[in-house]
Design a protein around this motif. Structure first.
Motif, short mmCIF file in Angstrom:
data_model
loop_
_atom_site.label_atom_id
_atom_site.label_comp_id
_atom_site.label_asym_id
_atom_site.label_seq_id
_atom_site.Cartn_x
_atom_site.Cartn_y
_atom_site.Cartn_z
N ASN A 82 60.11 57.14 32.99
CA ASN A 82 59.83 56.13 31.97
C ASN A 82 60.69 54.88 32.17
O ASN A 82 60.21 53.76 31.98
CB ASN A 82 59.97 56.70 30.56
CG ASN A 82 58.64 57.23 30.03
OD1 ASN A 82 57.60 56.62 30.24
ND2 ASN A 82 58.70 58.35 29.34
N ILE A 125 52.64 56.23 38.14
CA ILE A 125 53.86 56.66 37.44
C ILE A 125 53.48 57.19 36.05
O ILE A 125 53.91 58.28 35.65
CB ILE A 125 54.88 55.50 37.32
CG1 ILE A 125 55.37 55.07 38.70
CG2 ILE A 125 56.06 55.93 36.44
CD1 ILE A 125 56.10 53.72 38.69
N ALA A 126 52.68 56.42 35.32
CA ALA A 126 52.27 56.84 33.96
C ALA A 126 51.50 58.16 34.00
O ALA A 126 51.73 59.05 33.17
CB ALA A 126 51.44 55.75 33.31
N ILE A 184 52.15 51.53 38.95
CA ILE A 184 52.37 51.71 37.51
C ILE A 184 51.45 52.79 36.97
O ILE A 184 51.87 53.68 36.22
CB ILE A 184 52.17 50.37 36.76
CG1 ILE A 184 53.36 49.45 37.02
CG2 ILE A 184 51.91 50.58 35.27
CD1 ILE A 184 53.13 48.00 36.61
N PRO A 218 53.85 58.46 28.51
CA PRO A 218 54.54 57.35 29.17
C PRO A 218 54.77 56.21 28.19
O PRO A 218 54.01 56.04 27.24
CB PRO A 218 53.55 56.93 30.27
CG PRO A 218 52.21 57.29 29.72
CD PRO A 218 52.42 58.52 28.87
N LEU A 256 59.07 53.15 35.05
CA LEU A 256 57.85 52.50 34.58
C LEU A 256 58.17 51.16 33.89
O LEU A 256 57.50 50.15 34.14
CB LEU A 256 57.12 53.43 33.61
CG LEU A 256 55.78 52.99 33.05
CD1 LEU A 256 54.74 52.82 34.16
CD2 LEU A 256 55.29 54.01 32.02
#
Length: 159
Positions: A21, A67-68, A64, A78, A24
């Motif tokens: 997080n 990652i989420a 992005i 996220p 992110l």
């Protein structure tokens, strides 16, 4: 979904999720900086850097999302608010309007350095958690930035 569904310990992956997080948040600020550089580039390097910044922000947008989605795969939500991104990001916003082209390159190189440092932290945490999936993902992202660091440094005439 939770981490147990993919044979991971929720306790072991909590530090990974927290770092993801943070990662992110940093990526969102970096992404917006790349967009600003793309939109506001001027000068002799316009054609080269306009295309390069677009390539980098397109990659950042895809990163992005990955990652989420990985945070969700590990069973947590996220971050999704700009307030969180701004508050938690080590990378800071900049005003790209009127910025010199090579100063933009330096700003992106600085972001890459911070992101690579976060990636190295994540690789340690994922190894400790036995989270090979996140480890592989982050390693791939880091390799992209390492290569582009070399390319942008070469472009800017840096050692």
């Amino acid at each position: 979904m939770d981490a147990k569904a993919i044979s991971l310990s929720e306790t072991d992956v909590k530090p990974v999720v927290d770092l993801l997080n943070d990662y992110l948040a940093n990526y969102h600020i970096h992404y917006q900086k790349l967009r600003g550089c793309h939109w506001n580039i001027k000068g002799q390097n316009f054609f080269t850097l306009h295309v390069k910044f677009e390539e980098l922000y397109t990659n950042a947008q895809e990163t992005i999302d990955e990652i989420a989605e990985r945070v969700l795969t590990l069973g947590k939500p996220p971050h999704s608010r700009f307030a969180d991104y701004i508050n938690e990001s080590e990378i800071r916003e900049i005003n790209t309007i009127g910025m010199k082209d090579l100063d933009m390159v330096d700003a992106i190189l600085d972001d890459f350095g911070k992101l690579i440092s976060l990636e190295r932290e994540l690789l340690t945490a994922t190894e400790e958690a036995g989270d090979d999936g996140t480890n592989d993902m982050v390693n791939r992202f880091m390799q992209f930035k390492e290569k582009n660091t070399w390319m942008l440094r070469s472009f800017a005439g840096k050692k």
